[in-house]
Write an enzyme that holds these catalytic residues in place. Structure first.
Site, short mmCIF file in Angstrom:
data_model
loop_
_atom_site.label_atom_id
_atom_site.label_comp_id
_atom_site.label_asym_id
_atom_site.label_seq_id
_atom_site.Cartn_x
_atom_site.Cartn_y
_atom_site.Cartn_z
N GLY A 84 0.85 -1.20 0.00
CA GLY A 84 0.00 0.00 0.00
C GLY A 84 0.88 1.24 0.00
N ILE A 110 2.25 3.12 2.49
CA ILE A 110 3.46 3.12 3.33
C ILE A 110 4.48 2.14 2.78
CG2 ILE A 110 4.38 2.58 5.63
CD1 ILE A 110 1.80 3.66 6.83
N ASP A 115 -8.60 10.53 11.24
CA ASP A 115 -8.40 9.07 11.11
C ASP A 115 -9.29 8.26 12.04
OD1 ASP A 115 -6.39 9.62 9.30
OD2 ASP A 115 -4.84 8.47 10.33
N ALA A 171 -4.14 13.35 5.90
CA ALA A 171 -4.00 14.54 6.73
C ALA A 171 -4.92 15.66 6.24
CB ALA A 171 -2.54 15.01 6.70
N HIS A 220 4.52 27.44 -20.83
CA HIS A 220 5.42 26.51 -21.54
C HIS A 220 6.86 26.86 -21.21
CE1 HIS A 220 6.98 23.95 -24.68
NE2 HIS A 220 7.75 24.97 -25.06
P1 FAD Z 1 -3.14 11.91 14.17
O1 FAD Z 1 -2.23 12.63 13.26
O2 FAD Z 1 -2.91 10.46 14.40
O3 FAD Z 1 -3.10 12.70 15.54
C1 FAD Z 1 -3.75 12.26 16.68
C2 FAD Z 1 -3.09 12.89 17.88
O4 FAD Z 1 -3.91 12.67 19.02
C3 FAD Z 1 -1.72 12.29 18.23
O5 FAD Z 1 -0.81 13.32 18.52
C4 FAD Z 1 -1.99 11.46 19.48
O6 FAD Z 1 -0.88 11.39 20.34
C5 FAD Z 1 -3.10 12.28 20.11
N1 FAD Z 1 -3.96 11.54 21.03
C6 FAD Z 1 -4.59 10.36 20.84
N2 FAD Z 1 -5.38 10.07 21.89
C7 FAD Z 1 -5.25 11.09 22.77
C8 FAD Z 1 -5.83 11.38 24.03
N3 FAD Z 1 -6.73 10.57 24.60
N4 FAD Z 1 -5.44 12.52 24.66
C9 FAD Z 1 -4.55 13.38 24.10
N5 FAD Z 1 -3.98 13.15 22.90
C10 FAD Z 1 -4.35 12.03 22.24
N6 FAD Z 1 -1.44 11.56 4.92
C11 FAD Z 1 -1.35 12.46 3.92
O7 FAD Z 1 -2.34 13.15 3.65
N7 FAD Z 1 -0.21 12.62 3.20
C12 FAD Z 1 0.91 11.89 3.45
O8 FAD Z 1 1.92 12.08 2.79
C13 FAD Z 1 0.86 10.94 4.50
N8 FAD Z 1 1.94 10.19 4.79
C14 FAD Z 1 1.88 9.30 5.82
C15 FAD Z 1 3.00 8.52 6.06
C16 FAD Z 1 2.97 7.59 7.09
C17 FAD Z 1 4.20 6.76 7.35
C18 FAD Z 1 1.80 7.46 7.89
C19 FAD Z 1 1.77 6.49 9.04
C20 FAD Z 1 0.68 8.23 7.62
C21 FAD Z 1 0.70 9.14 6.58
N9 FAD Z 1 -0.41 9.92 6.26
C22 FAD Z 1 -0.35 10.81 5.23
C23 FAD Z 1 -1.66 9.82 7.02
C24 FAD Z 1 -1.75 10.95 8.04
O9 FAD Z 1 -0.62 10.90 8.90
C25 FAD Z 1 -3.04 10.83 8.86
O10 FAD Z 1 -4.15 10.74 8.00
C26 FAD Z 1 -3.21 12.04 9.76
O11 FAD Z 1 -2.12 12.17 10.65
C27 FAD Z 1 -4.51 11.93 10.57
O12 FAD Z 1 -4.64 13.07 11.37
P2 FAD Z 1 -5.46 13.02 12.76
O13 FAD Z 1 -5.40 14.41 13.28
O14 FAD Z 1 -6.78 12.41 12.53
O15 FAD Z 1 -4.66 12.02 13.70
P1 NAI Z 2 -2.81 0.73 2.90
O1 NAI Z 2 -4.24 0.49 3.15
O2 NAI Z 2 -2.41 1.82 1.96
O3 NAI Z 2 -2.13 -0.59 2.33
C1 NAI Z 2 -2.16 -1.79 3.03
C2 NAI Z 2 -1.86 -2.93 2.05
O4 NAI Z 2 -1.63 -4.09 2.81
C3 NAI Z 2 -3.02 -3.20 1.10
O5 NAI Z 2 -2.53 -3.30 -0.22
C4 NAI Z 2 -3.57 -4.52 1.62
O6 NAI Z 2 -4.16 -5.31 0.61
C5 NAI Z 2 -2.33 -5.17 2.19
N1 NAI Z 2 -2.59 -6.16 3.22
C6 NAI Z 2 -3.49 -6.08 4.25
N2 NAI Z 2 -3.41 -7.18 5.01
C7 NAI Z 2 -2.44 -7.97 4.48
C8 NAI Z 2 -1.88 -9.23 4.85
N3 NAI Z 2 -2.31 -9.89 5.92
N4 NAI Z 2 -0.90 -9.75 4.07
C9 NAI Z 2 -0.44 -9.06 2.98
N5 NAI Z 2 -0.94 -7.87 2.59
C10 NAI Z 2 -1.92 -7.32 3.35
O7 NAI Z 2 -2.15 0.92 4.34
P2 NAI Z 2 -0.73 1.45 4.79
O8 NAI Z 2 0.24 1.42 3.67
O9 NAI Z 2 -0.44 0.74 6.05
O10 NAI Z 2 -1.04 2.96 5.12
C11 NAI Z 2 -2.08 3.30 6.01
C12 NAI Z 2 -2.74 4.55 5.58
O11 NAI Z 2 -1.91 5.67 5.88
C13 NAI Z 2 -2.99 4.67 4.10
O12 NAI Z 2 -4.15 4.00 3.69
C14 NAI Z 2 -3.14 6.14 3.92
O13 NAI Z 2 -4.45 6.50 4.27
C15 NAI Z 2 -2.18 6.70 4.94
N6 NAI Z 2 -0.93 7.08 4.26
C16 NAI Z 2 -0.99 8.06 3.31
C17 NAI Z 2 0.13 8.43 2.63
C18 NAI Z 2 0.01 9.45 1.56
O14 NAI Z 2 -1.00 10.11 1.50
N7 NAI Z 2 1.01 9.59 0.70
C19 NAI Z 2 1.44 7.83 2.91
C20 NAI Z 2 1.38 6.78 3.90
C21 NAI Z 2 0.23 6.45 4.56
#
Ligand code: FAD
Ligand code: NAI
Length: 479
Positions: A196, A198, A326, A334, A458
């Site tokens: 996916g 990540i 989320d 985000a 362009h």
């Molecule tokens: P979060 O960012 O998870 O924030 C929740 C916060 O709440 C955290 O700081 C946590 O500590 C805090 N919290 C939880 N429970 C409590 C509580 N009870 N009291 C006080 N604090 C609490 N999305 C994109 O759009 N573009 C990207 O490029 C992208 N790259 C990603 C790469 C990776 C490796 C990962 C894992 C995710 C990526 N995402 C990306 C997804 C994105 O990070 C999330 O969709 C986004 O952070 C969600 O925002 P949120 O505010 O809902 O939650």
């Molecule tokens: P994902 O949903 O993007 O991908 C997970 C993948 O794992 C899928 O292809 C699924 O079929 C596979 N899978 C699930 N269970 C499995 C199993 N048991 N064995 C083998 N394959 C399996 O989830 P990912 O990559 O963990 O990221 C989580 C979320 O974080 C994304 O869906 C996205 O919303 C957010 N994210 C966004 C980014 C961006 O906007 N550029 C970057 C990274 C994360």
């Protein structure tokens, strides 16, 4: 309770959903607090949630650094730049990434001060209904301890990486996104479960730095949610770069050794396979986080998958309690979280906050990048919608040739009768930036002809979007 502990709006969670909601609520004149528990390595606050600390920001920092490394090692030669003695200083690369994260953490602290949002560092837990019509009492525990009340509560507690049963994250050998962003030496053999977003982004980082990367994906289709013409083009590019991608696998046992991890799986033909890795990233999706929130205390309802149950406008079952990002249904992105946060603050103020779920862009920051908005050809076929599609390859774009990066294409899909744009799909250089034009066009219900008739500078990559729009009417000028 003293009035200084009484707020109009309390936001639990300081990620992109929460901190943006808090700023918007304060802008609208509400007395606002935000509670966030994330701690930096020194135990101090680290606002910005998953996105800033272990998500969007550090992953993009490492993608950028690793791409520079790869270009210096391979692509520069074609430009007549010979680099000798190229060395990887991984410690410096990780340090720079940490610096980028900290700049973003500090930026949010500054924004809270500027907008007069009161920040509490700790875990926020619903303690019950406040006396009178004071709304809810929320206890803060952790680095700071407190008890505050609010008439309106916005829950933005985010998500955590999903674990594979029997392969719990230890962040040393079996890594979630947190460990995947902080490996202190390039692993010779890196395994990734889940092809996916990540898996592909982090797999790309470590491959560029020298790891042999094997990606094991459960589904038989590569990037099933992506328009399949685009997904096929991306797959071809990733395989050419050296990512070994195995689709349709069934993961069996995962066994940790002293310094490695062995994965047994059945491949797409059903044949048993065994492979040993130095590190294993498990990226199989994320689960909503309601740990320690005290949902039972106040009767906040979750849906069957553990997300906080909300209506189309982010209202929960409790009056005055909202949830965004989320921790609720919809894409885990985000920018989706931010839009919901703003809309909820505006709804609390009696305004008509709005999020258009049909025009949320997606981007995968690999090389080539993948970006899209709206419907895929597969979705339109399944829905029986008549459409016409036009595409334009970057190979025929002057700027892409000058860049030395001609992989991929832009594809525009429009309604067969009205010409309204239904989806735009891209794979290629910097399409993360190009997709915004398509989002704006779709928000204004533009026709493909509108983009085709608009003057594009362009030479730019954006001319590929104009040409793809022209191609919908079979009148590309440069292909
Ligand atoms: P979060 O960012 O998870 O924030 C929740 C916060 O709440 C955290 O700081 C946590 O500590 C805090 N919290 C939880 N429970 C409590 C509580 N009870 N009291 C006080 N604090 C609490 N999305 C994109 O759009 N573009 C990207 O490029 C992208 N790259 C990603 C790469 C990776 C490796 C990962 C894992 C995710 C990526 N995402 C990306 C997804 C994105 O990070 C999330 O969709 C986004 O952070 C969600 O925002 P949120 O505010 O809902 O939650
Ligand atoms: P994902 O949903 O993007 O991908 C997970 C993948 O794992 C899928 O292809 C699924 O079929 C596979 N899978 C699930 N269970 C499995 C199993 N048991 N064995 C083998 N394959 C399996 O989830 P990912 O990559 O963990 O990221 C989580 C979320 O974080 C994304 O869906 C996205 O919303 C957010 N994210 C966004 C980014 C961006 O906007 N550029 C970057 C990274 C994360």
């Amino acid at each position: 309770m003293s009035t200084e502990k009484q707020f109009d709006v309390v936001v639990i969670g300081g990620g992109p959903g929460g901190y943006v909601a808090a700023i918007r609520a304060a802008q609208l004149g509400f007395k606002t607090a935000c509670i966030d528990e994330w701690q930096n390595t020194k135990g101090g606050p680290a606002l910005g949630g998953t996105c800033t600390n272990v998500g969007c920001i550090p992953s993009k920092a490492l993608l950028q650094s690793s791409e520079h490394f790869e270009h210096a090692g391979h692509a520069f030669k074609e430009h007549g730049i010979n680099v000798s003695g190229l060395e990887l200083d991984l410690a410096q690369m990780l340090k720079r990434k940490d610096g980028v994260v900290k700049a973003n953490n500090d930026g949010i602290v500054y924004l809270f001060k500027k907008n007069k949002v009161t920040f509490f560092h700790g875990r926020g837990t619903f303690a019950g209904k406040a006396e009178g019509d004071g709304g809810y009492t929320i206890n803060v525990s952790g680095p700071s301890t407190d008890s505050i009340t609010a008439k309106n509560v916005i829950v933005a507690t985010g998500s955590n990486a999903r674990e594979l049963p029997g392969a719990e994250f230890d962040e040393k050998l079996i890594l979630s996104n947190t460990g995947a962003l902080a490996i202190d030496g390039v692993p010779a053999r890196l395994g990734v479960i889940g092809a996916g977003v990540i898996g592909l982004e982090m797999g790309s980082v470590w491959r560029r730095l020298g790891a042999q990367v094997t990606v094991l994906e459960g589904l038989p289709t590569f990037l099933g949610a992506v328009d399949q013409q685009i997904a096929k083009e991306a797959h071809k590019a990733f395989v050419k770069q050296g990512l070994a991608i195995h689709l349709g696998v069934k993961i069996g046992s995962i066994t940790k050794g002293a310094n490695d991890v062995t994965v047994e799986y059945a491949d797409a033909t059903g044949a048993a396979q065994t492979v040993t890795f130095d590190r294993l990233i498990v990226s199989i999706g994320r689960v909503p986080n309601t740990n320690g929130l005290g949902v039972e205390t106040v009767g906040l309802q979750l849906d069957e998958r553990g997300f906080i149950g909300v209506d189309g406008e982010c209202r929960t079952n409790l009056p005055g309690v909202w949830a965004v990002g989320d921790v609720v249904r919809g894409p885990m992105l985000a920018h989706k979280a931010e839009e919901e946060g703003v809309a909820v603050a505006e709804r609390i103020a009696g305004q008509h906050g709005h999020v258009n779920f049909d025009t949320i862009p997606w981007v995968i920051y690999t090389s080539p990048e993948i970006a899209w908005v709206g419907k895929t050809e597969e979705q339109l076929k399944a829905a029986g919608v008549a459409y016409k599609a036009g595409s334009f390859p970057f190979m025929a774009n002057g700027r892409a040739r000058a860049l030395g990066d001609t992989t991929g294409m832009v594809k525009v899909i429009a309604d067969a009768t009205t010409d309204e744009i239904l989806g735009v799909h891209m794979v290629g250089p910097v399409v993360s930036e190009l997709i915004s034009e398509a989002v704006v066009a779709m928000e204004f219900k533009a026709a493909a002809e509108d983009i085709a008739r608009i003057c594009h500078a362009h030479p730019t990559l954006s001319e590929a979007t104009k040409e793809a729009a022209l191609a919908v009417d079979k009148r590309s000028l440069n292909f």
